[in-house]
Design an enzyme around this catalytic site. Structure first.
Site, mmCIF file in Angstrom:
data_model
loop_
_atom_site.group_PDB
_atom_site.id
_atom_site.type_symbol
_atom_site.label_atom_id
_atom_site.label_comp_id
_atom_site.label_asym_id
_atom_site.label_seq_id
_atom_site.Cartn_x
_atom_site.Cartn_y
_atom_site.Cartn_z
ATOM 1 N N GLY A 1 -7.937 -0.865 -1.438
ATOM 2 C CA GLY A 1 -7.788 -2.290 -1.787
ATOM 3 C C GLY A 1 -7.343 -3.089 -0.578
ATOM 4 O O GLY A 1 -7.189 -4.276 -0.864
ATOM 5 N N ILE B 1 -5.042 2.676 10.924
ATOM 6 C CA ILE B 1 -5.009 3.694 11.787
ATOM 7 C C ILE B 1 -4.873 3.186 13.385
ATOM 8 O O ILE B 1 -4.152 3.627 14.173
ATOM 9 C CB ILE B 1 -6.064 4.576 11.814
ATOM 10 C CG1 ILE B 1 -5.874 5.443 10.350
ATOM 11 C CG2 ILE B 1 -6.346 5.616 12.950
ATOM 12 C CD1 ILE B 1 -7.254 6.156 10.162
ATOM 13 N N GLU C 1 -2.191 -2.990 -6.375
ATOM 14 C CA GLU C 1 -3.164 -2.139 -7.013
ATOM 15 C C GLU C 1 -2.308 -0.671 -7.153
ATOM 16 O O GLU C 1 -2.738 -0.092 -7.892
ATOM 17 C CB GLU C 1 -4.330 -1.602 -5.818
ATOM 18 C CG GLU C 1 -3.675 -0.928 -4.840
ATOM 19 C CD GLU C 1 -4.857 -0.499 -3.730
ATOM 20 O OE1 GLU C 1 -5.187 0.618 -3.296
ATOM 21 O OE2 GLU C 1 -5.248 -1.671 -3.091
ATOM 22 N N GLY D 1 0.831 -1.120 -0.042
ATOM 23 C CA GLY D 1 -0.156 0.037 -0.054
ATOM 24 C C GLY D 1 0.868 1.175 0.056
ATOM 25 O O GLY D 1 2.143 1.267 -0.316
ATOM 26 N N ILE D 2 0.202 2.398 0.612
ATOM 27 C CA ILE D 2 0.787 3.531 0.403
ATOM 28 C C ILE D 2 1.585 3.822 1.681
ATOM 29 O O ILE D 2 0.730 3.708 2.779
ATOM 30 C CB ILE D 2 -0.196 4.688 0.104
ATOM 31 C CG1 ILE D 2 -0.745 4.608 -1.395
ATOM 32 C CG2 ILE D 2 0.497 6.072 -0.109
ATOM 33 C CD1 ILE D 2 -1.586 5.483 -2.002
ATOM 34 N N GLY D 3 2.615 4.409 1.722
ATOM 35 C CA GLY D 3 3.315 4.857 3.183
ATOM 36 C C GLY D 3 4.427 4.367 3.501
ATOM 37 O O GLY D 3 5.046 3.579 2.846
ATOM 38 N N LYS E 1 2.741 9.043 17.857
ATOM 39 C CA LYS E 1 3.931 10.133 17.955
ATOM 40 C C LYS E 1 3.560 10.602 19.327
ATOM 41 O O LYS E 1 4.504 11.090 20.183
ATOM 42 C CB LYS E 1 3.939 11.317 17.184
ATOM 43 C CG LYS E 1 4.227 10.876 15.613
ATOM 44 C CD LYS E 1 4.367 12.065 14.766
ATOM 45 C CE LYS E 1 4.912 11.356 13.400
ATOM 46 N NZ LYS E 1 4.534 12.540 12.342
#
Length: 478
Positions: free
Chosen positions: A377, A354, A279, A256-258, A404
């Site tokens: 996705g 999250i 994806e 995925g993204i990140g 954080k």
């Protein structure tokens, strides 16, 4: 600049027949209900109008129109600006916009009564408007967004897209974002294209013949870039744990993204014969291809090819993408189908979240009642990996143990109003910097125990107490 002589020529029937044969021969990417028009097929006798301003581009637009906007790195910024200016100048009302995340300026959310946006995956330029009730969010699997258009749940009057200049055969490319856009252009009454000489040319399902376009508008624009954030020490550790324990040679990757997916990729440089069916991908994949770690040699579907539906990143990945026969950009309904994903060898799905509760419920699209992103996705790939035909798939949720502000991300209960994207039945592997929790087949008491073992030490005692209060029994591995 782009009004070349071929735009006015008529194609000989052998060329048309060959284009159609090539299209049908390449239908390994097909996984959809056919729409009324096929972008691969030339439409004899049809030629788009070249426009030079908003009036020429959008003169057919009426009140209440449904408009799709090409998203991600391919967001057509010139068309967005001109659409906004045209609608405001003509005082058109109730224009409804549909898109996944868009990048760059997005003026529509401040024009109440004229526009209303629906995000099918939310980006940073729409979060505030959604939270304030000025825009909408639709929770939906990325693989099912094309069905909104193909089954006519949303009747598209117009699709705004960003394309490369036509080649000698008259074909343009959708560049770095095929995703849900292919379904949109199959089903929109009108297609307006920003013809962009800075867009990378891509293959797979990315082509549209210029005769399918209503209007062409020249607009040179670089791809929207997203520079990767350097991984923290914690994220780097998570990447190392996944790479060393859960990714084997010959595995097929989805990331995925990140920062965490990027951290995993950075630790795979010594792996061999990895494949990519995902994806999306970003800069990290480029390095692994260049080092020879990614060969796609053992993939069952499209061997030798990196398969994706969209790309985000920097100029590095867009240069890699441009006219690269190693990469197929395909319809997301096919790419993200769990049935398709399951056919590849050792599929490893790496996604983040999250927060996750002590029973394994995952919240990924929202922080409490605040919509942050979308379903994307994640579930598509976690499910595909879980039911892999070779039995060696690994569906992974990777998350730092704390925020954080040192708040635990493994929680007794999800935040009030937080949405469950991935159910506890979908979750198999959970990874933090403290290790791996394997949840498949475990009861709630065992799940709570496994997750508490990989929580931050500062929070383990309080999580045990909260687990007892919730489950009425102490967490236990047996």
């Amino acid at each position: 600049m782009y009004q070349l002589a071929f735009l006015r020529c008529r194609y000989a029937s052998p060329i048309v027949r060959e284009a159609r044969r090539a299209f049908h021969a390449s239908r390994k990417c097909q996984y959809y209900i056919d729409g009324p028009q096929e972008p691969f097929s030339p439409m004899p006798g049809r030629f788009p109008k070249w426009a030079s301003n908003g009036d020429e581009t959008f003169g057919f637009l009426k009140d209440g129109a449904n408009v799709f906007i090409h998203g991600g790195a391919a967001t057509p910024s010139l068309l967005i600006k001109e659409l906004y200016e045209y609608v405001m100048s003509k005082n058109l009302k109730d224009i409804k916009l549909f898109h996944i995340h868009t990048e760059g300026p997005y003026p529509f959310n401040d024009a109440e009564g004229h526009f209303r946006s629906t995000s099918l995956f939310t980006g940073g330029n729409c979060r505030k408007a959604i939270q304030e009730g000025r825009a909408d969010y639709t929770p939906i699997f990325l693989s099912e967004i094309p069905l909104l258009f193909r089954r006519k749940h949303v009747q598209l009057d117009l699709a705004l897209i960003n394309v490369t200049p036509p080649d000698k055969h008259g074909f343009c490319s959708l560049g770095p974002s095929v995703d849900v856009t292919r379904a949109a252009i199959q089903n929109a009454t009108h297609i307006v294209a920003q013809v962009n000489d800075q867009l990378p040319l891509t293959r797979g399902d990315a082509s549209i013949h210029f005769s399918n376009l209503t209007v062409m508008r020249a607009g040179s624009q670089p791809c929207h870039e997203m520079s990767p954030r350097p991984a923290s020490e914690v994220e780097d550790k998570i990447g190392q744990i996944i790479a060393e324990n859960l990714v084997e040679d010959g595995a097929t990757l989805q990331t995925g993204i990140g920062a965490i997916p990027d951290a995993v990729l950075s630790k795979l440089t010594n792996h061999k014969n990895l494949g990519v069916h995902t994806e999306m991908f970003s800069d990290g994949v480029v390095q692994l291809v260049q080092l020879g770690a990614i060969t796609n040699a053992y993939k069952k579907l499209r061997p030798g090819k990196v398969v994706s539906s969209f790309v985000v990143g920097t100029r590095k990945v867009f240069d890699f993408l441009d006219n690269n026969p190693m990469v197929d950009m395909c319809d997301v309904a096919w790419v993200n189908s769990p049935v398709v994903i399951a056919q590849n060898p050792k599929p490893v799905a790496i996604n983040s979240c999250i927060e996750i509760d002590i029973t394994g419920q995952v919240s990924s699209d929202s922080i409490g009642t605040t919509i942050y992103s979308g379903f994307g996705g994640q579930v598509d790939f976690l499910r595909g990996a879980a039911v892999s035909l070779d039995g060696q798939g690994k569906p992974i949720i990777a998350v730092p143990s704390v925020t954080k502000r040192n708040e635990t991300k493994i929680v007794p209960h999800l935040k009030l109003g937080g949405g469950v994207v991935t159910t506890r039945a979908h979750v198999h592997y959970v990874v933090t910097e403290y290790g791996i929790a394997y949840l498949f087949g475990k009861n709630l008491r065992q799940r709570a125990h496994a997750l508490i073992q990989i929580a931050h030490p500062d929070h383990r005692e309080s999580l045990e107490k909260a687990a007892f209060d919730r489950l009425k029994v102490m967490p236990s591995p047996l």
